[in-house]
Motif scaffolding. Sequence first.
Motif, short mmCIF file in Angstrom:
data_model
loop_
_atom_site.label_atom_id
_atom_site.label_comp_id
_atom_site.label_asym_id
_atom_site.label_seq_id
_atom_site.Cartn_x
_atom_site.Cartn_y
_atom_site.Cartn_z
N ARG A 47 0.83 -1.21 0.00
CA ARG A 47 0.00 0.00 0.00
C ARG A 47 0.86 1.25 0.00
O ARG A 47 0.50 2.26 -0.62
CB ARG A 47 -0.95 -0.04 1.19
CG ARG A 47 -2.07 -1.07 0.95
CD ARG A 47 -2.86 -1.41 2.19
NE ARG A 47 -3.70 -2.57 1.91
CZ ARG A 47 -4.41 -3.22 2.81
NH1 ARG A 47 -4.39 -2.82 4.08
NH2 ARG A 47 -5.14 -4.26 2.47
N LEU A 48 1.98 1.21 0.69
CA LEU A 48 2.90 2.34 0.63
C LEU A 48 3.46 2.51 -0.78
O LEU A 48 3.52 3.62 -1.31
CB LEU A 48 4.02 2.16 1.64
CG LEU A 48 3.62 2.21 3.12
CD1 LEU A 48 4.84 1.93 4.00
CD2 LEU A 48 2.98 3.54 3.49
N LYS A 49 3.86 1.42 -1.39
CA LYS A 49 4.39 1.50 -2.75
C LYS A 49 3.34 2.00 -3.72
O LYS A 49 3.65 2.78 -4.64
CB LYS A 49 4.91 0.12 -3.18
CG LYS A 49 6.18 -0.33 -2.49
CD LYS A 49 6.65 -1.68 -3.02
CE LYS A 49 7.97 -2.11 -2.42
NZ LYS A 49 8.41 -3.43 -2.95
N VAL A 54 8.34 6.75 -0.59
CA VAL A 54 9.73 6.35 -0.79
C VAL A 54 10.53 6.35 0.52
O VAL A 54 11.68 5.92 0.55
CB VAL A 54 10.43 7.26 -1.82
CG1 VAL A 54 9.75 7.12 -3.19
CG2 VAL A 54 10.43 8.72 -1.36
N LEU A 55 9.92 6.85 1.59
CA LEU A 55 10.51 6.82 2.92
C LEU A 55 9.38 6.69 3.91
O LEU A 55 8.40 7.45 3.86
CB LEU A 55 11.30 8.10 3.20
CG LEU A 55 11.82 8.29 4.64
CD1 LEU A 55 12.86 7.23 4.97
CD2 LEU A 55 12.39 9.69 4.83
N GLY A 56 9.46 5.69 4.80
CA GLY A 56 8.42 5.48 5.79
C GLY A 56 9.02 5.35 7.18
O GLY A 56 9.89 4.51 7.40
N ASP A 256 -6.02 0.19 5.63
CA ASP A 256 -6.94 0.22 4.49
C ASP A 256 -7.14 1.63 3.96
O ASP A 256 -7.63 1.81 2.84
CB ASP A 256 -8.30 -0.35 4.90
CG ASP A 256 -8.26 -1.84 5.21
OD1 ASP A 256 -7.28 -2.50 4.79
OD2 ASP A 256 -9.20 -2.34 5.86
N ARG A 257 -6.80 2.64 4.77
CA ARG A 257 -7.06 4.04 4.42
C ARG A 257 -5.80 4.84 4.15
O ARG A 257 -5.88 6.07 4.04
CB ARG A 257 -7.85 4.70 5.55
CG ARG A 257 -9.22 4.08 5.77
CD ARG A 257 -9.91 4.62 7.01
NE ARG A 257 -11.24 4.04 7.15
CZ ARG A 257 -12.36 4.62 6.70
NH1 ARG A 257 -12.31 5.78 6.11
NH2 ARG A 257 -13.53 4.02 6.85
N VAL A 258 -4.68 4.18 4.04
CA VAL A 258 -3.44 4.91 3.81
C VAL A 258 -3.54 5.81 2.58
O VAL A 258 -3.14 6.99 2.60
CB VAL A 258 -2.25 3.94 3.68
CG1 VAL A 258 -1.05 4.62 3.04
CG2 VAL A 258 -1.85 3.40 5.04
N GLY A 259 -4.06 5.30 1.51
CA GLY A 259 -4.19 6.10 0.29
C GLY A 259 -5.08 7.31 0.48
O GLY A 259 -4.79 8.40 -0.02
N GLN A 260 -6.16 7.14 1.22
CA GLN A 260 -7.07 8.26 1.46
C GLN A 260 -6.39 9.34 2.30
O GLN A 260 -6.50 10.54 2.02
CB GLN A 260 -8.32 7.76 2.17
CG GLN A 260 -9.15 6.80 1.33
CD GLN A 260 -10.27 6.17 2.13
OE1 GLN A 260 -10.50 6.50 3.29
NE2 GLN A 260 -11.00 5.25 1.51
#
Length: 303
Positions: A47-49, A54-56, A256-260
């Motif tokens: 989900r991060l990708k 690029v940095l978490g 589940d909401r990272v993108g939001q």
Amino acid sequence: MRPLVFGVLGLVLAAPSFAEKAPFADVHLHYNWDQEEVTTPQEAIDRLKANNVVLGVVSGTPSERALKLRKAGGKWIVPFFSPYIHHRGRADWFTDPKVVDRAREALDSGRFFGIGEAHFIAGVGPSFHNEVVQGLLDLAREYDVPFLIHTESSSHEYFEPVCRQNPEIRFQWAHAGARLGPEEVGSLMEACPNVWTELSARDPGRYGYFADADGSLDQSWIELFNRFPDRFMTGADPVWPPGSLYRWDVADTGWDRVGQFLDFHRNWLDQLPSELARKIRLENPKRFYAYVLDTPAGNLRAD
């Protein structure tokens, strides 16, 4: 500007395609025991990708959860040691002297690169004079790593004595003080050059008091960003639903909401001059975390 719709369950945004998403450094992630129940480490990394992170920077409860994300993702995941050393540690971490010993072991191991997130609530505690708190501050100073601090108060003056008295410690100030406005945030940043402020969880579904429901920024926030262009960062803080801490019957579905969450930040960043937006989104975190990224222990994701 991308349209936003907010409802009782959170925020939904018209997400751009991956190709449109500029690289993003997310400085406030969690991977906790009640998140692993519903999201595997690889799913979190995917989900991060998908959002071109690029940095978490991640803390886990307990801390070993953060190491699972680094193992799945690689050196662009930067684990912090969490003082919450068991699943209910947020309630009693400041009463347990083992926390300081565990923190030293973690930093000695070379697998952790900061301390936090640690919560301080005015009128609730813990006291900044607490022995465990002081022990962790001493370790941040000794190992020259950042301290991720979460404060909630009606005034910046709650946190100001701490950052003033510890000028050699780099503080990452979570959520810009939760509900503080730009005047209070600016006063704190003026008083403490060692504080870098991040705006995770300031979306309307959580702390709010930042962007309007349509994503518009008040001019006073824009003026503050221009005043301190090199000391703001942001992130998703994937915790959901709000107020669900330690509920045994409800898993944390924040991943589940990272993108939001990230699209909310991309939306208000789009309202800033491109150079300033890039600093907040990517360049400031790269400088703040250069002590990791400029060594063999860390790198930005390049795939």
